[in-house]
Design a protein around this motif. Structure first.
Motif, PDB file in Angstrom:
ATOM      1  N   ASP A 238       0.843  -1.202   0.000  1.00  0.00           N
ATOM      2  CA  ASP A 238       0.000   0.000   0.000  1.00  0.00           C
ATOM      3  C   ASP A 238       0.876   1.248   0.000  1.00  0.00           C
ATOM      4  N   ALA A 239       0.568   2.179  -0.896  1.00  0.00           N
ATOM      5  CA  ALA A 239       1.221   3.494  -0.921  1.00  0.00           C
ATOM      6  C   ALA A 239       0.126   4.549  -0.864  1.00  0.00           C
ATOM      7  N   ARG A 240       0.269   5.504   0.062  1.00  0.00           N
ATOM      8  CA  ARG A 240      -0.781   6.509   0.202  1.00  0.00           C
ATOM      9  C   ARG A 240      -0.199   7.872   0.556  1.00  0.00           C
ATOM     10  N   TYR A 241      -1.025   8.875   0.309  1.00  0.00           N
ATOM     11  CA  TYR A 241      -0.694  10.239   0.702  1.00  0.00           C
ATOM     12  C   TYR A 241      -1.799  10.747   1.614  1.00  0.00           C
ATOM     13  N   ASN A 242      -1.420  11.194   2.802  1.00  0.00           N
ATOM     14  CA  ASN A 242      -2.373  11.752   3.762  1.00  0.00           C
ATOM     15  C   ASN A 242      -2.315  13.280   3.687  1.00  0.00           C
ATOM     16  N   LEU A 243      -3.380  13.872   3.180  1.00  0.00           N
ATOM     17  CA  LEU A 243      -3.476  15.320   3.007  1.00  0.00           C
ATOM     18  C   LEU A 243      -4.114  15.933   4.249  1.00  0.00           C
ATOM     19  N   GLY A 244      -3.334  16.709   5.016  1.00  0.00           N
ATOM     20  CA  GLY A 244      -3.859  17.338   6.222  1.00  0.00           C
ATOM     21  C   GLY A 244      -4.907  18.391   5.913  1.00  0.00           C
ATOM     22  N   LEU A 245      -5.991  18.403   6.696  1.00  0.00           N
ATOM     23  CA  LEU A 245      -7.103  19.322   6.454  1.00  0.00           C
ATOM     24  C   LEU A 245      -7.182  20.450   7.471  1.00  0.00           C
ATOM     25  N   ASN A 246      -6.563  20.288   8.627  1.00  0.00           N
ATOM     26  CA  ASN A 246      -6.636  21.332   9.647  1.00  0.00           C
ATOM     27  C   ASN A 246      -5.228  21.753  10.076  1.00  0.00           C
ATOM     28  N   ASN A 247      -5.136  22.906  10.728  1.00  0.00           N
ATOM     29  CA  ASN A 247      -3.847  23.408  11.200  1.00  0.00           C
ATOM     30  C   ASN A 247      -3.279  22.503  12.290  1.00  0.00           C
ATOM     31  N   VAL A 248      -1.984  22.308  12.240  1.00  0.00           N
ATOM     32  CA  VAL A 248      -1.311  21.499  13.249  1.00  0.00           C
ATOM     33  C   VAL A 248      -1.307  22.205  14.604  1.00  0.00           C
ATOM     34  N   THR A 249      -1.198  23.534  14.583  1.00  0.00           N
ATOM     35  CA  THR A 249      -1.100  24.301  15.826  1.00  0.00           C
ATOM     36  C   THR A 249      -2.361  25.119  16.085  1.00  0.00           C
ATOM     37  N   THR A 250      -2.513  25.519  17.341  1.00  0.00           N
ATOM     38  CA  THR A 250      -3.583  26.416  17.739  1.00  0.00           C
ATOM     39  C   THR A 250      -3.004  27.485  18.664  1.00  0.00           C
ATOM     40  N   ARG A 251      -3.671  28.625  18.736  1.00  0.00           N
ATOM     41  CA  ARG A 251      -3.230  29.768  19.567  1.00  0.00           C
ATOM     42  C   ARG A 251      -1.820  30.204  19.177  1.00  0.00           C
ATOM     43  N   SER A 252      -1.519  30.125  17.889  1.00  0.00           N
ATOM     44  CA  SER A 252      -0.192  30.484  17.404  1.00  0.00           C
ATOM     45  C   SER A 252      -0.315  31.544  16.322  1.00  0.00           C
ATOM     46  N   TRP A 253       0.498  32.590  16.409  1.00  0.00           N
ATOM     47  CA  TRP A 253       0.501  33.616  15.373  1.00  0.00           C
ATOM     48  C   TRP A 253       1.394  33.207  14.206  1.00  0.00           C
ATOM     49  N   TRP A 254       2.215  32.173  14.428  1.00  0.00           N
ATOM     50  CA  TRP A 254       3.184  31.772  13.425  1.00  0.00           C
ATOM     51  C   TRP A 254       2.483  31.094  12.261  1.00  0.00           C
ATOM     52  N   ARG A 255       3.208  30.738  11.246  1.00  0.00           N
ATOM     53  CA  ARG A 255       2.656  30.178  10.024  1.00  0.00           C
ATOM     54  C   ARG A 255       1.752  28.970  10.294  1.00  0.00           C
ATOM     55  N   ASN A 256       0.571  28.994   9.670  1.00  0.00           N
ATOM     56  CA  ASN A 256      -0.289  27.821   9.736  1.00  0.00           C
ATOM     57  C   ASN A 256       0.321  26.704   8.896  1.00  0.00           C
ATOM     58  N   GLY A 257       0.244  25.489   9.399  1.00  0.00           N
ATOM     59  CA  GLY A 257       0.782  24.348   8.669  1.00  0.00           C
ATOM     60  C   GLY A 257      -0.092  23.129   8.838  1.00  0.00           C
ATOM     61  N   HIS A 258      -0.149  22.290   7.808  1.00  0.00           N
ATOM     62  CA  HIS A 258      -0.914  21.054   7.834  1.00  0.00           C
ATOM     63  C   HIS A 258       0.040  19.870   7.726  1.00  0.00           C
ATOM     64  N   ASN A 259      -0.356  18.757   8.334  1.00  0.00           N
ATOM     65  CA  ASN A 259       0.423  17.538   8.165  1.00  0.00           C
ATOM     66  C   ASN A 259       0.389  17.083   6.706  1.00  0.00           C
ATOM     67  N   SER A 260       1.525  16.647   6.206  1.00  0.00           N
ATOM     68  CA  SER A 260       1.645  16.139   4.841  1.00  0.00           C
ATOM     69  C   SER A 260       2.494  14.879   4.911  1.00  0.00           C
ATOM     70  N   VAL A 261       1.877  13.726   4.622  1.00  0.00           N
ATOM     71  CA  VAL A 261       2.533  12.451   4.910  1.00  0.00           C
ATOM     72  C   VAL A 261       2.405  11.486   3.731  1.00  0.00           C
ATOM     73  N   PHE A 262       3.553  10.997   3.244  1.00  0.00           N
ATOM     74  CA  PHE A 262       3.573   9.854   2.335  1.00  0.00           C
ATOM     75  C   PHE A 262       3.821   8.607   3.187  1.00  0.00           C
ATOM     76  N   GLN A 263       2.980   7.598   3.003  1.00  0.00           N
ATOM     77  CA  GLN A 263       3.048   6.405   3.852  1.00  0.00           C
ATOM     78  C   GLN A 263       3.116   5.145   2.973  1.00  0.00           C
ATOM     79  N   PHE A 264       4.042   4.258   3.317  1.00  0.00           N
ATOM     80  CA  PHE A 264       4.237   3.018   2.572  1.00  0.00           C
ATOM     81  C   PHE A 264       4.200   1.849   3.555  1.00  0.00           C
ATOM     82  N   THR A 265       3.305   0.890   3.321  1.00  0.00           N
ATOM     83  CA  THR A 265       3.152  -0.235   4.238  1.00  0.00           C
ATOM     84  C   THR A 265       3.027  -1.547   3.470  1.00  0.00           C
ATOM     85  N   VAL A 266       3.306  -2.637   4.190  1.00  0.00           N
ATOM     86  CA  VAL A 266       3.066  -3.992   3.706  1.00  0.00           C
ATOM     87  C   VAL A 266       2.226  -4.705   4.761  1.00  0.00           C
TER      88      VAL A 266
END
Length: 222
Positions: free
Chosen positions: A188-216
């Motif tokens: 299995d090969a997949r890409y997990n597209l983050g939909l929400n901000n990783v942080t809260t109560r932060s003025w710094w750059r908003n960021g989402h999780n972005s993950v390539f995952q490979f499993t057997v």
């Protein structure tokens, strides 16, 4: 005589057609019985690795483990539904604004992907779904001014006098996957597209999780 030859040919063709139809019918009934006997449910332990980062943070990727299991049910020849529990090591390694501040941000989640599988060819599936994730570890190694600190994200931001940010306790992603089954093994090969901000109560750059995952995985019918 000529009429007799024609009649023999017609009878031979009818006989061959009858044998062919009968053989096809038996094969079809056999396939249906085999399909009915085969299990609709399966369980599959699996493991692999992630190539993860956080968008907009300008950092390097983090290599991490992905280990868990999947429970699935075939609902038709084409569609299978599944739910999984996966321990997933995510995060990023990044510099904040200048090379005086380096942070290794390790974010570990218990992810619960719910997927719809589409069988597009023998052994080949395309998958899409929704994945809530529960944060189980928030560890940051901060290196600054020749010192190293092992803290969580909130304390690291306070130490840098930046903001009062926290890592969100729940993450939401949309996984897209392709898999191939060879005997009992499922790659299995997949890409997990983050939909929400990783942080809260932060003025710094908003960021989402972005993950390539490979499993057997190894598939067990139930």
């Amino acid at each position: 005589m000529k009429g007799m030859k024609i009649m023999k040919k017609i009878l031979l063709m009818v006989l061959l057609l009858a044998v062919t139809v009968n053989a096809f019918s038996q094969r079809r009934r056999s396939y249906r019985r085999s399909y009915a006997r085969s299990s609709q449910w399966y369980i599959m332990p699996k493991g692999g690795f992630n190539i993860a980062t956080v968008t907009n943070w300008g950092g390097d990727v983090r290599l991490g483990l992905a280990v868990g299991g999947e429970l699935g049910c075939r609902v038709s020849d084409v569609i299978t539904l599944s739910g999984s529990l996966i321990y997933s090591q995510q995060g990023t390694n990044t510099w904040f604004y200048s090379r005086d501040y380096r942070t290794d941000i390790h974010l570990d989640y218990l992810n619960l992907p719910f997927m719809v599988h589409f069988n597009v060819a023998p052994g080949l599936e395309l998958k899409v779904g929704l994945q809530p994730g529960i944060l189980v570890n928030d560890a940051v190694t901060l290196r600054t001014d020749g010192y190293s600190y092992d803290e969580d994200f909130h304390r690291s931001m306070k130490r840098l006098h930046w903001d009062d940010g926290y890592i969100e306790s729940v993450d939401l992603s949309m996984p897209f996957a392709i898999s191939y089954q060879y005997r009992q093994l499922v790659f299995d090969a997949r890409y997990n597209l983050g939909l929400n901000n990783v942080t809260t109560r932060s003025w710094w750059r908003n960021g989402h999780n972005s993950v390539f995952q490979f499993t057997v995985g190894y598939k067990f019918d139930l």
